[in-house]
Design a protein around this motif. Structure first.
Motif, PDB file in Angstrom:
ATOM      1  N   GLN A 150      21.423  27.348  39.686  1.00  0.00           N
ATOM      2  CA  GLN A 150      21.503  25.974  39.170  1.00  0.00           C
ATOM      3  C   GLN A 150      22.227  25.955  37.831  1.00  0.00           C
ATOM      4  N   GLY A 153      25.782  25.953  38.130  1.00  0.00           N
ATOM      5  CA  GLY A 153      26.378  24.760  38.724  1.00  0.00           C
ATOM      6  C   GLY A 153      26.265  24.652  40.226  1.00  0.00           C
ATOM      7  N   GLU A 154      25.468  25.517  40.850  1.00  0.00           N
ATOM      8  CA  GLU A 154      25.316  25.471  42.305  1.00  0.00           C
ATOM      9  C   GLU A 154      24.150  24.542  42.663  1.00  0.00           C
ATOM     10  N   ARG A 155      24.455  23.272  42.830  1.00  0.00           N
ATOM     11  CA  ARG A 155      23.422  22.265  43.025  1.00  0.00           C
ATOM     12  C   ARG A 155      22.549  22.482  44.267  1.00  0.00           C
ATOM     13  N   VAL A 158      18.867  23.693  43.989  1.00  0.00           N
ATOM     14  CA  VAL A 158      17.730  22.836  43.643  1.00  0.00           C
ATOM     15  C   VAL A 158      16.922  22.528  44.895  1.00  0.00           C
ATOM     16  N   ILE A 210      15.233  16.291  38.999  1.00  0.00           N
ATOM     17  CA  ILE A 210      16.648  16.458  39.361  1.00  0.00           C
ATOM     18  C   ILE A 210      16.962  15.767  40.679  1.00  0.00           C
TER      19      ILE A 210
END
Length: 211
Positions: A150, A153-155, A158, A210
């Motif tokens: 996360q 930047g690897e959504r 989540v 999130i």
């Protein structure tokens, strides 16, 4: 929230899991114990979450109890207590998810379900732990990797974390902590259990915000 604040939160999330892994992956080693006793591992001044706060208090108790004792003596004591409580023979606490699940067998289908969660996220457990893949240290390492992804930047990480918390971690962490408190007075192992439960609670709140 500024980039600096965001980075600080991610670093805190990662450090909590690093602590859990260092306490439970094996008997705590001399480097980790030395850092704790010498204060190299800083504790927050502000309250964060009740169980986490209790964990930090147990770290302080650990420091007060052992700060004047030789390091090798402390490490030997922790190794003996870790072996008695978590390794055995016939350990009173088995730090595996499947030992706490009523809906699955130890090292049976439950283990396969844990491994399916890892595979779905594209993660392979480290081979150097020497424990089954539902061991607390392995699950904490997986959670740590999801947080790191996360941060990078690897959504999708989540979503994987949300599922893993709900389907696995929340179903056993509180019972594990209760057993640790029942079976040992050692403040470091109590702190590890506290931080594990508190980190899962904290992560549950974070991912809920999130998503």
């Amino acid at each position: 929230m500024s980039d600096t604040q965001t980075a600080a939160i991610y670093e805190t999330r990662l450090e909590l899991l690093d602590f859990v892994i260092a306490v439970f992956a094996d008997a705590p080693d001399s480097e980790f114990v030395s850092e704790l006793l010498e204060g190299d591992i800083e504790l927050p001044d502000d309250e964060i979450e009740p169980t986490l706060d209790q964990g930090f208090e147990n770290v302080e108790r650990f420091r007060q109890q052992y700060t004047d004792r030789p390091l090798d003596e402390v490490v030997d004591h922790l190794e003996a207590e870790y072996t008695r409580v978590f390794v055995g023979p016939r350990p009173p606490v088995l730090p595996h998810e499947t030992t706490y699940r009523d809906d699955t067998d130890f090292i049976g289908q439950g283990l396969a379900e844990v491994e399916e969660s890892y595979a779905a996220a594209g993660w392979t457990p480290p081979s150097d732990y020497g424990e089954e893949n539902d061991h607390i240290a392995v699950e904490a390492t997986f959670l740590r990797n999801l947080i790191q992804w996360q941060y990078d930047g690897e959504r999708p990480a989540v979503g994987f974390e949300r599922v893993f918390i709900e389907e696995h971690l929340q179903k056993w962490v509180d019972m594990f902590r209760e057993d640790v408190y029942e079976e040992t007075d050692e403040p470091l192992f109590r702190a590890g259990a506290d931080v594990f439960v508190g980190a899962v609670t904290f992560e549950d709140e974070v991912v809920s915000q999130i998503l």
